[in-house]
Design an enzyme around this catalytic site. Structure first.
Site, PDB file in Angstrom:
ATOM      1  N   GLY A  89     107.089  34.902  26.562  1.00  0.00           N
ATOM      2  CA  GLY A  89     105.983  34.934  27.529  1.00  0.00           C
ATOM      3  C   GLY A  89     106.044  33.746  28.476  1.00  0.00           C
ATOM      4  O   GLY A  89     105.955  33.904  29.709  1.00  0.00           O
ATOM      5  N   ASP A 113     110.242  33.039  16.368  1.00  0.00           N
ATOM      6  CA  ASP A 113     110.856  34.375  16.256  1.00  0.00           C
ATOM      7  C   ASP A 113     112.379  34.370  16.435  1.00  0.00           C
ATOM      8  O   ASP A 113     113.045  35.326  16.049  1.00  0.00           O
ATOM      9  CB  ASP A 113     110.244  35.323  17.302  1.00  0.00           C
ATOM     10  CG  ASP A 113     108.742  35.463  17.138  1.00  0.00           C
ATOM     11  OD1 ASP A 113     108.226  35.119  16.068  1.00  0.00           O
ATOM     12  OD2 ASP A 113     108.081  35.935  18.091  1.00  0.00           O
ATOM     13  N   ARG A 140     107.437  34.913  -6.303  1.00  0.00           N
ATOM     14  CA  ARG A 140     108.369  35.423  -7.318  1.00  0.00           C
ATOM     15  C   ARG A 140     107.859  35.176  -8.748  1.00  0.00           C
ATOM     16  O   ARG A 140     108.088  35.984  -9.650  1.00  0.00           O
ATOM     17  CB  ARG A 140     109.735  34.753  -7.139  1.00  0.00           C
ATOM     18  CG  ARG A 140     110.787  35.241  -8.106  1.00  0.00           C
ATOM     19  CD  ARG A 140     112.060  34.449  -7.902  1.00  0.00           C
ATOM     20  NE  ARG A 140     112.726  34.813  -6.657  1.00  0.00           N
ATOM     21  CZ  ARG A 140     113.418  35.941  -6.500  1.00  0.00           C
ATOM     22  NH1 ARG A 140     113.522  36.793  -7.478  1.00  0.00           N
ATOM     23  NH2 ARG A 140     113.996  36.219  -5.345  1.00  0.00           N
TER      24      ARG A 140
HETATM   25  O1  F6P Z   1     105.795  34.867  18.916  1.00  0.00           O
HETATM   26  C1  F6P Z   1     105.445  34.018  17.892  1.00  0.00           C
HETATM   27  C2  F6P Z   1     104.462  34.659  16.943  1.00  0.00           C
HETATM   28  O2  F6P Z   1     104.182  33.762  15.890  1.00  0.00           O
HETATM   29  C3  F6P Z   1     104.906  36.013  16.394  1.00  0.00           C
HETATM   30  O3  F6P Z   1     105.803  35.882  15.323  1.00  0.00           O
HETATM   31  C4  F6P Z   1     103.578  36.600  16.019  1.00  0.00           C
HETATM   32  O4  F6P Z   1     103.641  38.015  16.094  1.00  0.00           O
HETATM   33  C5  F6P Z   1     102.654  36.091  17.097  1.00  0.00           C
HETATM   34  O5  F6P Z   1     103.249  34.923  17.621  1.00  0.00           O
HETATM   35  C6  F6P Z   1     101.255  35.752  16.601  1.00  0.00           C
HETATM   36  O6  F6P Z   1     100.500  35.390  17.702  1.00  0.00           O
HETATM   37  P1  F6P Z   1      98.953  35.015  17.586  1.00  0.00           P
HETATM   38  O7  F6P Z   1      98.859  33.683  16.926  1.00  0.00           O
HETATM   39  O8  F6P Z   1      98.476  34.989  18.991  1.00  0.00           O
HETATM   40  O9  F6P Z   1      98.323  36.074  16.732  1.00  0.00           O
END
Ligand code: F6P
Length: 306
Positions: A89, A113, A140
């Protein structure tokens, strides 16, 4: 993120440049939430999670009017270049902004990610990976003691790097990732291999996409009611905590390299790391190209989970 802010700040000051911290990303640029940094501004930050600059998603920056306000502040504060640390983004914003206004923009890959093309690793990914591994180690104990199948949900948005690699690191029985969505049903494959032939418990790591762990747990409850199934959603604990040494070093190297890139006259590139060497990737490629998961990793997990 903080290790990177520290590196950019100090590398710029090392060159006798002035450096300004923009709070809450693009939103802060629009609002003029900008403060001059000195070397002490980033003292005692390398070990801290989160970001001292804070972060925000900016709807206004998606509009030409918002970007015009941001550019006004660039002029007001006399900024000659921007270094943007973030994921898809933030870098997509950088790409649009650089196409509209005449200012050099350098991107740095900051996301757990690991889904940016052109870099082997992104800042934060290794820390999240280690956190997930430690959590699964703990889960686990219950899985094993109670003979249960655990579906553990892992972040990663549309990418399965965290899921696949933490599954290998934690010795999980399977990973269900978005990149492996072929006609073959990953759950059926896992069950078909005979989940309990040699073990009394199983741990399956599932990417958050498409219903995530709940979806698969529900399916097992319906289709294979003989199994005792539990779900663990790791959530935002994956995004916090003190960074690993690997991430601190990566963030430091990339931060310094961003200033080198500006010195060289680079524009609109993301600084990444490939085979331990600093590389420049056009931001347009970093955000648009697909970064595939190495099939060898899928193979390794398959072999080791028998
Ligand atoms: O892109 C990073 C990330 O941590 C993703 O792994 C996750 O889907 C998203 O951001 C979570 O975003 P937010 O904190 O806005 O819910």
């Amino acid at each position: 993120m903080n290790a990177c802010i520290r590196a950019v700040t100090r590398a710029a000051i090392f060159e006798d440049w002035r450096v300004f911290g923009v709070y809450r990303g693009w939103e802060g640029l629009i609002m003029g939430d900008i403060k001059e940094f000195n070397s002490a501004s980033v003292s005692n930050t390398i070990q801290r999670g989160g970001t001292i600059l804070k972060t925000a998603r900016s709807e206004e920056f998606r509009t030409p009017e918002g970007r015009a306000k941001a550019y006004k502040n660039i002029q007001k504060f006399g900024l000659d270049a921007l270094v943007i640390i973030g994921g898809n983004g933030s870098l997509a914003g950088a790409q649009v902004f650089a196409s509209e206004y005449d200012i050099p923009v350098i991107g740095l890959p900051g996301t757990i990610d690991n889904d940016l093309y052109g870099t082997d690793s992104t800042i934060g990914y290794d820390t999240a990976l280690n956190t997930i591994m430690e959590c699964v180690d703990k889960i686990r104990d219950t899985a094993n003691s109670h003979d249960r199948i655990f579906f553990v949900e892992v972040m990663g948005r549309d990418a399965g790097f965290l899921t696949q690699n933490s599954a290998i690191a934690a010795g999980a029985e399977a990973a269900i990732i978005p990149e492996d969505q072929t006609d073959i049903d990953q759950l059926a494959t896992f069950i078909g291999r005979g989940i309990r032939k040699s073990k009394n418990s199983s741990i399956v790591l599932v990417s958050e996409k498409d219903g995530g762990a709940m979806h698969y747990a529900e399916r097992v409850r319906q289709e294979y009611p003989q199994y005792n199934v539990k779900v663990s959603i790791l959530g935002h604990l994956q995004r916090g905590g003190s960074p690993t040494a690997y991430d601190r070093i990566l963030a430091s190297r990339l931060g310094v390299a961003s200033i080198e890139a500006l010195k060289e006259g680079q524009r609109n590139v993301m600084v990444g790391i490939k085979n331990d060497q600093i590389v420049y990737v056009p931001i347009s490629r970093a955000i648009k190209m697909d970064k595939p998961i190495d099939k060898e990793l899928i193979n390794v997990l398959g072999i080791l989970s028998i």
